[in-house]
Design a protein around this motif. Structure first.
Motif, PDB file in Angstrom:
ATOM      1  N   SER A  76       2.295  15.988   9.194  1.00  7.93           N
ATOM      2  CA  SER A  76       1.876  17.227   8.534  1.00  7.93           C
ATOM      3  C   SER A  76       1.214  18.137   9.561  1.00  7.93           C
ATOM      4  N   PRO A  77       1.149  19.428   9.298  1.00 13.35           N
ATOM      5  CA  PRO A  77       0.463  20.337  10.214  1.00 13.35           C
ATOM      6  C   PRO A  77      -1.003  19.953  10.431  1.00 13.35           C
ATOM      7  N   THR A  97       8.026  12.108  -4.744  1.00 18.80           N
ATOM      8  CA  THR A  97       7.867  11.850  -3.309  1.00 18.80           C
ATOM      9  C   THR A  97       9.038  11.067  -2.726  1.00 18.80           C
ATOM     10  N   SER A  98      10.044  10.789  -3.558  1.00 18.40           N
ATOM     11  CA  SER A  98      11.177   9.967  -3.113  1.00 18.40           C
ATOM     12  C   SER A  98      12.482  10.742  -3.190  1.00 18.40           C
ATOM     13  N   ARG A  99      13.436  10.299  -2.408  1.00 16.44           N
ATOM     14  CA  ARG A  99      14.744  10.946  -2.372  1.00 16.44           C
ATOM     15  C   ARG A  99      15.829   9.872  -2.441  1.00 16.44           C
ATOM     16  N   ASN A 100      16.828  10.094  -3.271  1.00 12.98           N
ATOM     17  CA  ASN A 100      17.994   9.211  -3.317  1.00 12.98           C
ATOM     18  C   ASN A 100      19.062   9.702  -2.353  1.00 12.98           C
ATOM     19  N   VAL A 101      19.909   8.792  -1.933  1.00  7.02           N
ATOM     20  CA  VAL A 101      21.041   9.129  -1.069  1.00  7.02           C
ATOM     21  C   VAL A 101      22.324   8.795  -1.813  1.00  7.02           C
ATOM     22  N   PRO A 141       7.628  16.039  -0.650  1.00  8.60           N
ATOM     23  CA  PRO A 141       6.244  16.513  -0.722  1.00  8.60           C
ATOM     24  C   PRO A 141       5.239  15.455  -0.269  1.00  8.60           C
ATOM     25  N   ILE A 142       4.235  15.899   0.489  1.00  4.96           N
ATOM     26  CA  ILE A 142       3.160  15.015   0.953  1.00  4.96           C
ATOM     27  C   ILE A 142       1.916  15.290   0.114  1.00  4.96           C
ATOM     28  N   LEU A 143       1.352  14.240  -0.453  1.00  3.97           N
ATOM     29  CA  LEU A 143       0.147  14.360  -1.264  1.00  3.97           C
ATOM     30  C   LEU A 143      -1.087  14.240  -0.369  1.00  3.97           C
ATOM     31  N   THR A 144      -2.145  14.925  -0.750  1.00  7.98           N
ATOM     32  CA  THR A 144      -3.383  14.875   0.026  1.00  7.98           C
ATOM     33  C   THR A 144      -4.584  14.795  -0.909  1.00  7.98           C
ATOM     34  N   GLY A 145      -5.705  14.343  -0.368  1.00  2.00           N
ATOM     35  CA  GLY A 145      -6.968  14.365  -1.101  1.00  2.00           C
ATOM     36  C   GLY A 145      -6.890  13.741  -2.470  1.00  2.00           C
ATOM     37  N   GLU A 146      -7.223  14.543  -3.484  1.00  2.00           N
ATOM     38  CA  GLU A 146      -7.261  14.053  -4.860  1.00  2.00           C
ATOM     39  C   GLU A 146      -5.928  14.214  -5.585  1.00  2.00           C
ATOM     40  N   ASP A 147      -4.865  14.541  -4.846  1.00  2.00           N
ATOM     41  CA  ASP A 147      -3.547  14.646  -5.473  1.00  2.00           C
ATOM     42  C   ASP A 147      -3.132  13.266  -5.986  1.00  2.00           C
ATOM     43  N   ARG A 176       0.829  -1.207   0.000  1.00  2.00           N
ATOM     44  CA  ARG A 176       0.000   0.000   0.000  1.00  2.00           C
ATOM     45  C   ARG A 176       0.860   1.251   0.000  1.00  2.00           C
ATOM     46  N   HIS A 177       2.002   1.184   0.676  1.00  2.00           N
ATOM     47  CA  HIS A 177       2.919   2.327   0.655  1.00  2.00           C
ATOM     48  C   HIS A 177       3.449   2.569  -0.756  1.00  2.00           C
ATOM     49  N   HIS A 178       3.829   1.519  -1.457  1.00  2.00           N
ATOM     50  CA  HIS A 178       4.377   1.680  -2.800  1.00  2.00           C
ATOM     51  C   HIS A 178       3.339   2.238  -3.770  1.00  2.00           C
ATOM     52  N   ALA A 179       2.086   1.859  -3.574  1.00  2.00           N
ATOM     53  CA  ALA A 179       1.032   2.332  -4.482  1.00  2.00           C
ATOM     54  C   ALA A 179       0.785   3.831  -4.317  1.00  2.00           C
ATOM     55  N   ASN A 180       0.948   4.335  -3.094  1.00  2.00           N
ATOM     56  CA  ASN A 180       0.644   5.748  -2.820  1.00  2.00           C
ATOM     57  C   ASN A 180       1.675   6.346  -1.853  1.00  2.00           C
ATOM     58  N   PRO A 181       2.929   6.436  -2.269  1.00  2.00           N
ATOM     59  CA  PRO A 181       3.963   6.938  -1.363  1.00  2.00           C
ATOM     60  C   PRO A 181       3.710   8.383  -0.938  1.00  2.00           C
ATOM     61  N   ASN A 182       3.865   8.602   0.355  1.00  2.00           N
ATOM     62  CA  ASN A 182       3.737   9.952   0.923  1.00  2.00           C
ATOM     63  C   ASN A 182       2.376  10.592   0.687  1.00  2.00           C
ATOM     64  N   HIS A 183       1.347   9.773   0.531  1.00  2.00           N
ATOM     65  CA  HIS A 183      -0.011  10.309   0.452  1.00  2.00           C
ATOM     66  C   HIS A 183      -0.604  10.255   1.854  1.00  2.00           C
ATOM     67  N   GLU A 184      -0.989  11.407   2.361  1.00  2.00           N
ATOM     68  CA  GLU A 184      -1.417  11.519   3.761  1.00  2.00           C
ATOM     69  C   GLU A 184      -2.580  10.597   4.101  1.00  2.00           C
TER      70      GLU A 184
END
Length: 348
Positions: free
Chosen positions: A144-145, A264-268, A247-253, A122-130
């Motif tokens: 998030s605030p 929504t991902s970062r490399n190191v 970035p965090i996605l919300t709602g219909e994003d 589920r995380h992979h399908a919608n990474p960083n979606h609140e």
């Protein structure tokens, strides 16, 4: 035109942005299995796992066993990374072989494979979606605030200073993995629940039996605390650089697949030692775009993906390891800001 007329090959410029990238990756042969690599890696990790317990038995009643506990925490992290790769079918193409190897590795660290695989999928399908990413559930921390404003209980208390508490709290992550795995067994929808339960509680029984057989009670408890706490810190350190602070996605994003994964991902950045320490997850963008790509291929894929993103004008974020932690902590601090304001301001 006859029925046996050969159609011209598809142009490299045809199809969606991700389809074109996929063809580049396939043409480079980067989706091929790496059986030799995984055979060697699994043998080394298994040897270190067994060797650590043999060392504890040889040292016996000695506080040097706590050094072994610290080393075994890293080995447990490496076993968890193997379970991760197996779950993504990076090791084997066939589902059954992947599940068997993943369950064995998961059992080795006291994790319910079925529960973790469902959560991670589920995380992979919608990474960083609140609303859709289970890794952003405000169970203890707020991400998030908006979550901070709605927080109650422990997340509200911790959220005020969560950036400063983040790494100390990671000492509990190993215990949280075990507890969450055990709690998941109560869910009747969990596939292979009986098998997961047998493996999980079998791990607990063997782990505790070994500790209290090989060591005096006080030393056994100290070993358990050092091992599990450092295992938690290592686990958290593996995953924190990947999405926290992005970035965090919300709602219909719901951007298209390519942008949803890249933005929504970062490399190191780092060399081969970074690849080993982070299990290839330092190439998080490539991993999210091609989850079944064997981890040793991710470094080569990075060049292809980065160039493709540059052609599209798409942000491709890559930073050093320490900088990634700094960005993650800064994001946590910003998320908790509403909780540091007067109560009336939060209520608004």
């Amino acid at each position: 035109m006859t029925s046996d007329t050969v159609r011209p090959p598809r142009s490299e410029t045809s199809g969606s942005d991700f389809a074109r990238l996929s063809r580049k990756i396939a043409d480079a042969g980067l989706m091929g299995r790496r059986p030799g690599y995984y055979a060697l890696r699994s043998a080394v990790v298994a040897g270190l796992y067994v060797g650590s317990w043999v060392t504890v038995a040889l040292l016996g009643d000695s506080w040097w066993t706590l050094a072994v506990a610290a080393f075994l925490a890293v080995v447990f992290g490496q076993v968890a990374l193997l379970a991760h790769d197996a779950a993504h079918r990076q090791v084997f193409r066939r589902r059954r072989a992947s599940e068997v190897s993943g369950r064995i590795a998961g059992a080795g660290v006291g994790m319910s494979y079925g529960w973790w695989q469902d959560k991670h999928t589920r995380h992979h399908a919608n990474p960083n979606h609140e609303d859709l990413d289970p890794d952003l559930d405000p169970n203890l921390l707020v991400w998030s605030p908006d979550q901070a404003r709605a927080a109650q209980g422990l997340p509200r208390l911790i959220g005020r200073h969560q950036a400063f508490l983040f790494f100390p709290l990671l000492t509990l992550e190993g215990f949280n993995l075990h507890v969450s795995s055990a709690r998941a067994l109560a869910d009747r929808s969990l596939k292979h629940r009986a098998l997961d339960g047998t493996l999980l509680y079998g791990h607990f029984a063997v782990y505790l039996a070994l500790l209290f057989w090989l060591l005096p009670p006080g030393m056994a408890i100290a070993f358990l605390a050092v091992h599990q706490c450092l295992f938690g810190v290592y686990l958290g350190s593996l995953f924190a650089p990947n999405h926290k602070g992005m970035p965090i996605l919300t709602g219909e994003d719901r951007p298209d697949f390519l942008r949803r994964q890249v933005l929504t991902s970062r490399n190191v950045r780092g060399g081969r030692l970074t690849d080993i320490a982070l299990g290839g997850l330092n190439h998080q963008i490539e991993h999210h775009l091609f989850p079944s790509m064997p981890s040793p291929n991710l470094r080569r894929a990075r060049t292809v993906v980065r160039r493709h993103c540059e052609e599209l004008g798409l942000d491709y974020v890559e930073t050093g390891l320490i900088a990634s932690y700094r960005q993650a902590l800064a994001s946590l601090h910003r998320a908790g800001a509403p909780l540091r304001q007067p109560r009336l301001s939060v209520a608004r």
